[in-house]
Structures are given as structure tokens and as C-alpha cells.
Design a protein around this motif. Structure first.
Motif, mmCIF file in Angstrom:
data_model
loop_
_atom_site.group_PDB
_atom_site.id
_atom_site.type_symbol
_atom_site.label_atom_id
_atom_site.label_comp_id
_atom_site.label_asym_id
_atom_site.label_seq_id
_atom_site.Cartn_x
_atom_site.Cartn_y
_atom_site.Cartn_z
ATOM 1 N N TYR A 140 0.832 -1.356 0.030
ATOM 2 C CA TYR A 140 -0.016 -0.140 -0.039
ATOM 3 C C TYR A 140 0.774 1.235 -0.148
ATOM 4 C CZ TYR A 140 -4.834 -1.062 0.070
ATOM 5 O OH TYR A 140 -6.285 -1.439 -0.364
ATOM 6 N N ASN B 28 -4.048 -3.888 4.742
ATOM 7 C CA ASN B 28 -2.972 -3.507 3.868
ATOM 8 C C ASN B 28 -2.371 -2.326 4.607
ATOM 9 O OD1 ASN B 28 -2.325 -5.432 1.578
ATOM 10 N ND2 ASN B 28 -4.539 -5.002 1.378
ATOM 11 N N SER C 205 0.162 4.084 -2.769
ATOM 12 C CA SER C 205 -0.132 5.162 -2.540
ATOM 13 C C SER C 205 0.613 6.281 -3.264
ATOM 14 C CB SER C 205 0.073 5.486 -1.102
ATOM 15 O OG SER C 205 -0.890 4.793 -0.113
ATOM 16 N N THR D 293 3.333 4.022 5.632
ATOM 17 C CA THR D 293 2.192 3.724 4.687
ATOM 18 C C THR D 293 1.075 4.758 4.811
ATOM 19 O OG1 THR D 293 2.949 1.384 4.421
ATOM 20 C CG2 THR D 293 0.716 2.160 3.769
ATOM 21 N N PHE E 50 -8.878 2.446 -0.257
ATOM 22 C CA PHE E 50 -8.094 3.069 0.854
ATOM 23 C C PHE E 50 -8.913 3.183 2.085
ATOM 24 C CE2 PHE E 50 -5.605 3.880 -3.023
ATOM 25 C CZ PHE E 50 -4.458 4.032 -2.541
#
Length: 426
Positions: A139, A171, A143, A182, A165
């Protein structure tokens, strides 16, 4: 420390979502700029086997106004000489961010084809999410993909952003713990998407915008929940990007003491903690009050290079000296069975050196493989058992039973350490 305040954002859609003050930023003042010199020297003087691995470094230097034309030319040439098919989506996103940072629009058009390729790689990540619940990478890279596509007018689906998201998605967690770096990268990406919606560049409905705004707020709370007593956010390596995430978020002054965080990071720099160029690159922009959302801004007025003594001398090692030339550590591999040995290595060795010595003692029990990444080497297999993003498995590094926040090529071992490599799931 010099505080600066962000002006209110203007928007026509869902005015209630617009904070009266977007963020408060603290940055290193002019008198303390020499304390950043070790970071600059590390980034400029380090050797990179592939210049693509230095995308973080080029991005960071550009954001703070320090040009490195040699590194830039090498990276562009490497992109021209070889296909980017072997890059992960996040690596390609970083290349796009680095080459496009602080550039005029007519200069970024040459990288248009890279954005198209990132769109394809991002779609492959989404398709893997649909079938397996995990991206092809992770992730953090997902992103990065969204951030690069958002900043450089790439195509992405708001529906996918809403679906994948959500802050409770597994994740965002690693080893059962929320991953600060993250989450921070996701906040930056989602904030870019939110701004794009609010200024009319991206079309969607009010519900989507509300969801994205709520995701940002929830992720920010999770980041703040990982704040240490000394002000670090997660650990020293995640703090730089976490600071960026908080810079672009609406938080109360009593929720985060930015100056305390800044002081602690400066102290860590003086102790030589951020010796790896990528670690230095990820913290430098925040120390100068910059975020990755500043990439499209005109940086021509910056004169960062004037504030530092830029040289090509190798940085002095920050490792402490010791009167003993060799140290002894315990080393264990734990899968279903536990394998143990005692290893002697030279003082100043890193975890990887211990693994290599153990492999010489008993190749069957301690054989392993590793790969180089932008953060240095990471373990891919032990005894032939491979880590897998699809299965969410990895080789965890521990000392005295505690998980390490440094990599196998960064963690300096000490006499009497109880080192362990453990087969784990995240």
C-alpha cells in the motif's frame, strides 16, 4: 524553529469540509541549517548501482532547492536506455515525481509516456486487489501511484480510491501494527485527490468527497496514535513523511508538538542515525517545511544550495569506535523448527554480515537470498522459503525478541545480541 501557517483553501463543493486553517508547519531555522549538512553530504556523495534507486534523493534535493544535474542526467539516460517494465509501480511513480519536481510544464511533457505506463501498472495493482485482496506490491507503493497520477494528470478511478483506501484495510497494517509510513503516504495521496476534486479538476459526487475526507482524518488519527514521548512519529525512519502528512492536515496544536519532533530528529541526525541516503532523503523535505504536494510548485526562488557546503568528499562514518576488533552474537532462524548458532563478526558489522557468516557455518540451516532495493538489501528467502506479497509473508528481523525498525543492511549489531530471522505474516 520557524512556524508558518497555511492559508485557508477555497472551494465551492462541500464548504464544510474546508478547515479554517489547513495546517501548521515548523521547519529548521537558518541558524540550524548546518545541522542538516550530514544529510546533504550523504545523499550527494553516495554511490548508486542504479540511478533509478536514487529517485527519492533527486526528489528531496529538488524540493529543498539543491540541484544535482549529474544525478538527473544519469536517471534520464537510464530511463531511455532500458525498459521500465522491470520497475514496480511505486518505483516508477517515484521516478515520475523526481523528474517532474519543480519543473515547468513544458519540461515535464517529455515524461508523459511514463505517466501512461504508470496508469497501466496501477491498474494491474487494482486487478490484483480485486482477485486476491492485496496489491502486487504494497500500500505504500499503491499510495505513491495515486500521488504521482494525481499530480501529473494521470487517470485513476475515484471508485477504486473509495473502495481500497479505507483506513481499516489490512494492507495498512504490518505485523498487526499500523504502518506509519504507509498511512502517511496515503494521506498525501488522498489529500491530492481531495484538492483535485475541490478545485474542479476531478469530477465526482459529494459522498465520494466526504469519504475521502473521512479517510484522511482517520489515517491522521492513527498516525498521531503512534507518536512517541520524544515526538517521533512511529520511528525515526517514518517520521519525515509523517510530518509531511500532518503538515497538510487539519489538526489542533495540542495534538502534536511539531517543534519537539523537529528537535528530536535533529538530535538523531547528530548521532548518525540517518546514514542511508534514502533515509536522509525522506526526512529532509519536512525539515525544510516542504511536502510532496509542493512538487508542482515553482521552486526557482529556492536557493537551498547557498545554505550548505556542497562538496564531493565522502561523508565521515558515524559509527562509534571500539577497542575490540570482533564481537560475538547469537543467531537464530525460526520457521517451524528453530536453528541456532553463535557467530563472530568484526565490530561495526550489520545484520546481513551475521547471516552471511552463519551460512558459512551451516549452509543447509542458514542459506538465504536477498535483493537490493531503494532502502538497501532485504531478505527474499531463507532455506528456500520465499517471502510473498500475495500471501502477506515476510522475513522478520528481531533482536532479543523485539522486531527491528532497520533493515538487514542497516542494523549495526553489538556484542551479545540475540538476533533472529523469523517467518512471519503481516
Amino acid at each position: 524553529m520557524r512556524p508558518s501557517h497555511c492559508l485557508p483553501l477555497l472551494g465551492l463543493l462541500l464548504f464544510s469540509l474546508i478547515p479554517s486553517q489547513l495546517c501548521t508547519i515548523c521547519e529548521v531555522n537558518k541558524n540550524d541549517l548546518p545541522r542538516l549538512q550530514p544529510l546533504i553530504s550523504t545523499m550527494i556523495n553516495s554511490k548508486y548501482s542504479r540511478t533509478i534507486q536514487a529517485a527519492n534523493v533527486l526528489l528531496s534535493l529538488r524540493l529543498v532547492g539543491i540541484p544535482d544535474q549529474s544525478l538527473e542526467k544519469q536517471m534520464i539516460q537510464e530511463i531511455r536506455d532500458r525498459s521500465v517494465l522491470d520497475l514496480t509501480s511505486g518505483q516508477l511513480a517515484l521516478v515520475i515525481l523526481a523528474l517532474g519536481a519543480c519543473q515547468e510544464a513544458n519540461k515535464t511533457i517529455m515524461h508523459f509516456h511514463l505517466v501512461r505506463q504508470l496508469e497501466e501498472k496501477f491498474q494491474e495493482e487494482i486487478e490484483n486487489m480485486e482477485h486476491h485482496g492485496n496489491p502486487l506490491t504494497n500500500y505504500y507503493q499503491l499510495s505513491l501511484d495515486v500521488l504521482a497520477l494525481c499530480l501529473f494528470n494521470g487517470s485513476y478511478s475515484i471508485a477504486n480510491i473509495n473502495n481500497y483506501f479505507t483506513p481499516e484495510n489490512k494492507n495498512f497494517y504490518f505485523g498487526g501494527q499500523f504502518s506509519v509510513d504507509t498511512g502517511s503516504m496515503a494521506v498525501l495521496a488522498l489529500t491530492c485527490v481531495k484538492r483535485s476534486i475541490m478545485n474542479g479538476q476531478t469530477k465526482t459526487n459529494e459522498e465520494d468527497l466526504k469519504n475521502i475526507d473521512n479517510y484522511i482524518k482517520s489515517l491522521v488519527k492513527k498516525i498521531l496514535s503512534k507518536k512517541k514521548e520524544n515526538g517521533l512519529l512511529g520511528n525515526i525512519y517514518s517520521t519525515g513523511e509523517a510530518m509531511q502528512a500532518l503538515f497538510v492536515s487539519s489538526i489542533n496544536e495540542n495534538e502534536w508538538n511539531c517543534s519537539q519532533t523537529l528537535d528530536t530528529v535533529l538530535e538523531e541526525i547528530s548521532q548518525g542515525t540517518l546514514r542511508r541516503p534514502i533515509a536522509a532523503a525522506q526526512v529532509l523535505p519536512a525539515l525544510r517545511g516542504k511536502t510532496y504536494l509542493d512538487i508542482n510548485k515553482d521552486c526557482s526562488g529556492l536557493s537551498g544550495a547557498d545554505n550548505f557546503n556542497i562538496s564531493t568528499h565522502e561523508p565521515l562514518p558515524a559509527e562509534p569506535t571500539s577497542s575490540s576488533s570482533f564481537i560475538s552474537v547469537n543467531y537464530t532462524v525460526k520457521i517451524n523448527t528453530t536453528y541456532f548458532t553463535r557467530v563472530t563478526v568484526s565490530n561495526g558489522s550489520v545484520f546481513l554480515d551475521v547471516m552471511e557468516e552463519a551460512q558459512k557455518i551451516n549452509e543447509t540451516a542458514f542459506r538465504f537470498t536477498f535483493m537490493e532495493s531503494t532502502w538497501g538489501p532485504y531478505i527474499t528467502s531463507v532455506q528456500g522459503l520465499e517471502a510473498s506479497n500475495a500471501d502477506r509473508t515476510y522475513w522478520e528481523l528481531l533482536n532479543k525478541g523485539k522486531s527491528l525498525d532497520q533493515g538487514v543492511g542497516s542494523y549495526v549489531v553489538h556484542n551479545g545480541d540475540d538476533l533472529e530471522v523469523r517467518w512471519s505474516k503481516y
